[in-house]
Design an enzyme around this catalytic site. Sequence first.
Site, PDB file in Angstrom:
ATOM      1  N   LYS A 204       0.831  -1.210   0.000  1.00 23.44           N
ATOM      2  CA  LYS A 204       0.000   0.000   0.000  1.00 23.44           C
ATOM      3  C   LYS A 204       0.865   1.260   0.000  1.00 23.44           C
ATOM      4  O   LYS A 204       1.935   1.319   0.619  1.00 23.44           O
ATOM      5  CB  LYS A 204      -0.938  -0.005   1.211  1.00 23.44           C
ATOM      6  CG  LYS A 204      -2.047  -1.088   1.133  1.00 23.44           C
ATOM      7  CD  LYS A 204      -3.124  -0.725   0.132  1.00 23.44           C
ATOM      8  CE  LYS A 204      -4.084  -1.873  -0.157  1.00 23.44           C
ATOM      9  NZ  LYS A 204      -5.141  -2.027   0.828  1.00 23.44           N
ATOM     10  N   ARG A 238      -4.013 -10.081   4.726  1.00 23.45           N
ATOM     11  CA  ARG A 238      -4.253 -10.205   3.282  1.00 23.45           C
ATOM     12  C   ARG A 238      -3.005  -9.691   2.576  1.00 23.45           C
ATOM     13  O   ARG A 238      -2.676  -8.509   2.667  1.00 23.45           O
ATOM     14  CB  ARG A 238      -5.483  -9.384   2.871  1.00 23.45           C
ATOM     15  CG  ARG A 238      -5.830  -9.457   1.390  1.00 23.45           C
ATOM     16  CD  ARG A 238      -7.029  -8.578   1.055  1.00 23.45           C
ATOM     17  NE  ARG A 238      -7.376  -8.676  -0.343  1.00 23.45           N
ATOM     18  CZ  ARG A 238      -6.839  -7.942  -1.312  1.00 23.45           C
ATOM     19  NH1 ARG A 238      -5.912  -7.031  -1.014  1.00 23.45           N
ATOM     20  NH2 ARG A 238      -7.215  -8.097  -2.571  1.00 23.45           N
TER      21      ARG A 238
END
Length: 256
Positions: A204, A238
């Site tokens: 991210k 995840r």
Amino acid sequence: MGILNLTPDSFSDGGKFNDEKTALEHTEKLLKEGAEIIDIGPQSTRPHAEFLTSKEEILRIGKLISQIKKEFPEALISLDTFYSETVKFGFDEGIDLINDISGGQFDDNMFDIVSATGLPYILMHINPSYERMHDKTKFEDITLEVNRYFSEKTHELLQKGVRDIILDPGFGFGKTVEDQMKLIGEVEYLEFGRFPLLIGISRKSFIYKPLGKTPLDINEETQKLHMKVLKQGAKILRVHDVAEARKTMEVFLQEK
């Protein structure tokens, strides 16, 4: 949870696994590295990604779910979609979990379909529309805001008979770097432990951009953050890089 993107335009692995052969090969790799859940994503949700209809998602998935079930019966399959029609298709093909980034906000029928399937549902915090999902919002108190959202949505789901709910704070979606780092430090306060927590921070931008790095160069930093959230009670990671996350999880379990 290992990520299997079927998309040509995902931000870090677009186009790598969007045919059945490479998707099955990557699934095998994820499972060998220690993934227990395979999260299939037919549509990219990065900023400025191509928008697909449910019909286009279903065509992109094809027979992959049933193929994975046939070749890797031990794998749990999560379907990453915000469409109720795609969920119905996935349910018929044999999925085990529903991973909806929209919290039921992009499709009015989503919660009813979730209830009808009886499958576990991953509820993510996000802005209220597809068009605004990446709009940066500066919250007065991000943890309070996420908890308020979770409280309202879980109440709605429970009213519809959905009991198996997993919470995802929605890292990478409409939050400032500062708010996301604050959330990382306050994971233990999210819904006060009423539901299992999934954390999705793999590759991210709130991690790599402030460091001047690329999504593929932040494994060490990501694993430190993974350890931090595991210590606060997170139950599912995840990730793209399963082997590294598995090592972090094993160290955490040894230290417990």
